[in-house]
Every structure is written in C-alpha cells, then in structure tokens.
Design an enzyme around this catalytic site. Structure first.
Site, PDB file in Angstrom:
ATOM      1  N   CYS A  29     -32.104  40.574  -5.142  1.00  0.00           N
ATOM      2  CA  CYS A  29     -32.866  41.129  -6.259  1.00  0.00           C
ATOM      3  C   CYS A  29     -34.236  40.453  -6.283  1.00  0.00           C
ATOM      4  CB  CYS A  29     -32.131  40.914  -7.579  1.00  0.00           C
ATOM      5  SG  CYS A  29     -31.959  39.181  -8.068  1.00  0.00           S
ATOM      6  N   HIS A  64      -9.387  60.603 -13.407  1.00  0.00           N
ATOM      7  CA  HIS A  64      -9.091  59.360 -14.109  1.00  0.00           C
ATOM      8  C   HIS A  64     -10.085  59.126 -15.237  1.00  0.00           C
ATOM      9  CE1 HIS A  64     -10.807  58.769 -10.066  1.00  0.00           C
ATOM     10  NE2 HIS A  64     -11.588  57.848 -10.567  1.00  0.00           N
TER      11      HIS A  64
END
Length: 667
Positions: free
Chosen positions: A12, A581
């Site tokens: 990052c 789901h």
C-alpha cells in the site's frame, strides 16, 4: 527449497497497515483451504519475505493485492489475479482472490470448486493502473515528508525563529535541524515524480523523473529585467501537482523511447541504458515541463486558492470536506488525496515561514487533516469499551489495539469495523472526523509536523485544544456506534428470544465448524417439489422459510443479503446446481436450506447455461462470516465436484436422503 501452492505480493502507499492486513488475511484464507502460501510485503521498510525465482516457478497461482509497483512482471505466465490492496483486507475477500487465481485460464472444474464469477481472469482497469503508479510515488515521498516535517517541527521547540541567527531565540542546533528538515521536504516533489516514473518505465525513468520534479519546484526561470527565459532568472514553481504530471510524462516517454530504439542491434543495449535513454528522455521531458510551467503554475495557484476559499466559507465547510475525505475510505485513495494535499499545503507553509498567512493556513489545514485521520480508530476504542457486550471478543481486542493506532495517526485500524456494517458505520466515522476537523480549525490549532499523531504534540500550537477536538469527535462517533450496535443487538434478541447471548454466540462461532453436520441440514429444511418462475422467487422462498424455521428474524434482510451476493457474481454453478449464500445479522444460526425444482429455474446465470434444479442455500450469521461461512461453502463446492453426490441429490425426491447426503459432506 520449499514450494508453495499460492504466492502473493501486497503493498500500500504508506506501507504501514494495509500491506500487512492483506498479508494476514491471505494467509488465513489459504490455511482455511488447506493451501500453503508465501506473501511478500512491500512495506515502508522495504520488501520483506521476498519471493525467490524457484518459489515463483513452483507456485500454482499468484495473488497481487497492491496499490504500488511490486514488479508483477516477475509473474508473467502464471495464473494470477491483480487488484488493489483494499480488495484483500478481510479473510473472505482474500479467499475469493485465491479462488479466482486458482481458477484462471478458464479451468471450469476448478472454477466450480472455487465459486468464482463468470469472468475469472481480472484485468486491471486503467484507473487502477494510474492509481498504482501514483501511489508508488506517494509511498516513496511520504518518508521524506515525515522526516523533514518532524525535524522542522522539532526545531521550533527552541523558539519559532530559533533558526534565524539574527533572532533573540537563535539556537545553532535548532538551525541545523531546520536545514536538514528543509532539505528533506524539498526532495518531496522530485522523489514523488521520479518514483511515479519508475513505476511506469522502471529504472531508466528515474533520471527524467527527478528532473521533472526539480522543474516542478522551480518553474521556468525568467530574467526580471528582460522578461526572457534565463537560466539565472527566477521562476514560479507548480508544486506536487507538477510532480505528478512530470512523473507520468517521464514514465511514458521512456516507454515511447523503448519502442523507438527497439530495432537497434542487441549489442547496443548498454548504450541505450547509459546514454540514449537518459539523454533523450531528459531533453524531451525537460522541454515539455518548462513549456507547460505557466499553465501548471496557474492550475496550482487556482487549486490552493480554492482550498483557501473553502476556509473563507467558514470552518464548518472546510472541516466537513476534510473530515469526510479522511474517513470515507480509511487510508484509501480519497484519504490519501486529503493527506497528500495537507502535506503539500504544509510544505508551502514551512517554506513561507512562521507568521505568514500561508504558514498559518497550511499548518491549520494539516492539523485538521491529522485530527480527522486520528478519530476513526479512537471511535472504535470508545465503542468496544463502553458497549463491550455488543461486540465480539475479536472486535473488542481490535478496538483496544486501535487506541495505539489512532494515537499514532494510523487510520486503517478502523477498516474491519466499517466493512462489517458500511451503513451506518461509515457515516458515523465521517461525522466524528468532521467534528474533529471543524473544531481544530475553530480552535486555531497549528501542526507543523505531517505525521506522528500525539507523538508530535510538543510542537503543535494549541495542542490541548487539538486533543480536545479529537476527543469530542471520537466520543460523539463512539456514542453513535454503540447506539447502533445496541439497536442491532436488541433487534436480534427480540426476534429470536431463545437465541444464545453474545458470549455464547461467540463460542458458537468458533465451535460451529466442529458441530454435528445434522445441525446444518435438517429434513424439514429440504423442499423437493417446488416450482419457481425465477431466481428471485426461489431466493424469496428460502428467505421466508428461514424465518418460519427460526433461522432468521427478517426475511427482507436475508433476501437483500442473497441479492447482494448475486450482484457480486452469480452463484449458479454447473449441471443444474447453485450455491446461494446470505450473510446477515438477521440470521441467528448457521443453516442450510435446500430447494429442488425439477423443471429448472430459468434466469439464474450458470457456468454452463443450464437452468438450476437444485439450490443449496447457505445462511450464515454476520458474526460467523469469516469462519463458518467459508468452511461450509468450501465443503459444498468440493462436494459438487463428486459425480455420485450430484447424481444422488439431483435424482432423489426423498428429503431425508438429500439431507443425509449433504450432511455427510459437511462433517
């Protein structure tokens, strides 16, 4: 040399939190799948756990989760998925990335087991490519800003003008600190530009990138007397915005030159690297940068005037903008944009000198940005302490750790809390950060250091008021967060009076995978003779049956959870099967509901285009999203690879037999 099923690279811009959060999530997701993994991190201290050539060659698939250059070309030819680091911050998201990487190149058998979307090979968007190059520059730049800014701020401890040998508070050591800090800060733009360029054009792009950054600082020199271009004259710089433009320009000029010189004899490669590339790229980039210096300076001035205009509109307008930007994505692109803007304003402020309007505005702006970044983690700390019974033990522990992260200006610790309930947690975080920013501006707080949180309090002007502003924002946000969790908790308790208390639920979340399989598929939850007109009708039926069976408290919430998952990618598999789901706080216990439609449900996207005859629906409480959910899903997906399993479930009309067959695979 050890071999790994999966290799990964994370990185990052700051290399502080996201990098290692993604690493941990990937490692946990791989472990749940019984896979070995090695994750290389590109953090602020450099590359750690570096992948070797043999490890790369021996891996089955590669996951790249990074917003900076991690030399992905090393993985050419491998099964790979490449996304931003924010896409891998939870175990569930990381698991999907691993599944997608394994399913690359259209291997349908693997795709079925992995529950992947139809499009398994993800190509990086142009936006992400640009963002990744930009963040590579930002990540290298930030350490110069932090070191230079903090040293400059420390020099003020001896007095605001202690660096000035003509001032009464002069101190030679303070002057040296100010000199060192100033040099580091002045390198900010050239480093930004150079490493944006390096991310695009690799090492050859560093030279034109540094030159572009230096031009962005000084602008086009003009002789004040003649009004003509003069190397001995003075120019108007165009700051970090010019550094960004120069970095991209330098990187793509190198790519262009590589194509132009590609037909030269191979034995001239050394000449290209040491002479042709630096010479031509520097000349081209330098001329273009000098040519656009006028318009770029005007744009830079307009941007700064706009920000100052927001200030003129009042502390509320400016503070609200800063607070929302810093808290909306917790260290993501928008947060970084606000922070980089703050450091740019601070750089100008320190260059202008103490006492100037530029200094006052820039340091006040930086203080507001820092306050907004500190608040979100502190909100979670307040919430888990005051409303402990409404949080899981895992959340409570994370909230306590966030006290340290928040106090040191690391916002990312609040991300897991927001991802569980984006609404209303994100607005709560934005409100808390905005309150802190607004009060910081109103209290006339000035922060000459770009990072460090409360560690730099000694150099913050009106420091006690700054702490007060941050605490007010954290407490207001914390109270709202606790109120939301209390409401959510009581709603579930009323809807399911026999449900276990929070502590028992946490234990169930841990023990659920070890429970008897019969706990999941009950005979009464298998429906073998249904007729559905559409996918949504089938999912609505399952949602309502879940409420009737006491599995869930709100059919609409369950239905929305099903649809949200379908929006991410169809759960339709092959040969007439689907595995929908739903993960929701409205679901009180993990369960499986099976519905069969012999005629087939049309309109449900499947991998082979066939209608769905059997839907094995998974219903998971929100607290078990990263544990029970993944274990059941992986076992069901694995079972679908078994021809005998498919034949039995699809061919039987006996609910008891179907329940027994599925339960046997969930043990």
């Amino acid at each position: 040399m050890a071999k790994f099923d999966i290799i990964a690279a994370t990185g990052c811009p700051t290399g502080i939190a996201h990098t290692f959060m993604a690493k941990e999530a990937l490692e946990k997701a791989a472990a749940e799948r019984g896979l070995t993994i090695k994750v290389e991190t590109h953090g602020q201290v450099g590359v750690e756990n570096e992948l070797t050539k043999s490890e790369i060659a021996g891996a089955k698939a590669v996951v790249v989760a990074a917003d900076k250059d991690v030399q992905a070309e090393r993985f050419a030819g491998k099964r790979m998925v490449s996304v931003g680091v924010s896409k891998a911050l939870s175990v569930e998201a990381a698991g999907k990335l691993i599944d997608r990487a394994l399913a690359a190149k259209g291997d349908d058998s693997v795709a079925a087991a992995a529950d992947v979307e139809d499009e398994v090979e993800e190509k990086e968007s142009i936006g992400h490519i640009i963002y990744k190059h930009l963040m590579n520059g930002v990540s290298h730049m930030l350490v110069f800003v932090v070191a230079g800014g903090v040293l400059t701020a420390v020099s003020f401890l001896w007095g605001i003008t202690s660096f000035d040998s003509t001032a009464s508070d002069y101190n030679s050591f303070a002057a040296m600190l100010k000199i060192i800090g100033g040099i580091a800060m002045n390198l900010m733009v050239p480093v930004l530009s150079a490493y944006i360029a390096e991310s695009i054009g690799k090492r050859p792009a560093l030279v034109p990138g540094f030159v572009a950054g230096m031009i962005a600082i000084q602008g086009l020199p003009v002789n004040a007397e003649t009004g003509m271009i003069d190397a001995g004259g003075a120019g108007v710089g165009f700051g970090f915005l010019g550094g960004i433009v120069g970095g991209f320009l330098a990187g793509y000029v190198i790519l262009l030159l590589e194509k132009v010189f590609s037909k030269l004899p191979k034995n001239l490669d050394g000449l290209k690297a040491i002479f042709l590339y630096p010479l031509f790229s520097t000349a081209i980039v330098g001329l273009v940068m000098l040519g656009i210096s006028g318009p770029m300076a005007a744009i830079n001035t307009a941007m700064m005037d706009f920000l100052k205009g927001l200030s003129a509109s009042g502390a509320i307008v400016l503070g609200l903008a800063i607070g929302c930007m810093c808290a909306v994505d917790m260290g993501g692109p928008v947060n970084k944009a606000a922070y980089v803007t703050g450091t740019a304003m601070l750089t100008e402020a320190l260059a202008a000198g103490v006492g100037t309007d530029t200094y006052n505005f820039g340091t006040n702006f930086m203080a507001a940005v820092s306050a907004a970044c500190i608040v979100p983690p502190l909100i979670t700390t307040f919430a888990v302490v005051v409303g402990k019974k409404y949080f899981s033990q895992e959340d409570h522990d994370a909230g306590i750790v966030n006290l340290i992260l928040g106090c040191t200006h690391i916002t990312e610790g609040a991300i897991p809390f927001m991802t569980k309930n984006i609404w209303p947690v994100m607005p709560i975080m934005m409100l808390g950060s905005s309150i802190a920013s607004i009060l910081t501006i109103m209290f006339n707080v000035h922060d000459p250091a770009p990072h460090g949180g409360f560690l730099v309090l000694p150099v913050v002007e009106n420091g006690p008021l700054w702490v007060l502003a941050i605490l007010i924002g954290a407490v207001v946000g914390g109270i709202l967060f606790v109120a939301f969790k209390k409401y959510d908790f009581e709603k579930n308790q009323k809807a399911a009076p026999v449900a276990k208390p929070v502590e028992a639920s946490k234990a169930a979340a841990v023990e659920a995978p070890k429970a008897e399989a019969a706990d999941f598929v009950k005979v009464e939850n298998v429906f073998v003779a249904e007729d559905f007109a559409s996918r949504d009708e089938a999912l609505s039926f399952v949602s309502n049956q879940a409420v009737k069976a006491g599995i869930a408290s709100d059919a609409d919430a369950v239905m929305n959870a099903f649809l949200a998952r379908e929006a991410e990618g169809t759960t339709g598999m092959m040969e007439g099967f689907a595995i929908p789901h739903a993960k929701s706080d409205a679901i009180t216990e993990a369960a499986v509901i099976v519905v069969k439609d012999e005629s087939g449900v049309t309109g449900w996207d499947t991998m082979d285009g066939a209608p769905v005859n059997v839907a094995i629906a998974l219903l998971i409480p929100g607290a078990q999203a990263g544990t029970t959910h993944l274990k059941i899903l992986s076992k069901v997906a694995e079972a679908l690879m078994d021809e005998d399993f498919r034949a039995t479930v699809k061919g039987s009309t006996d609910a008891a037999e179907i329940a027994k067959t599925i339960n046997a695979r969930l043990v």
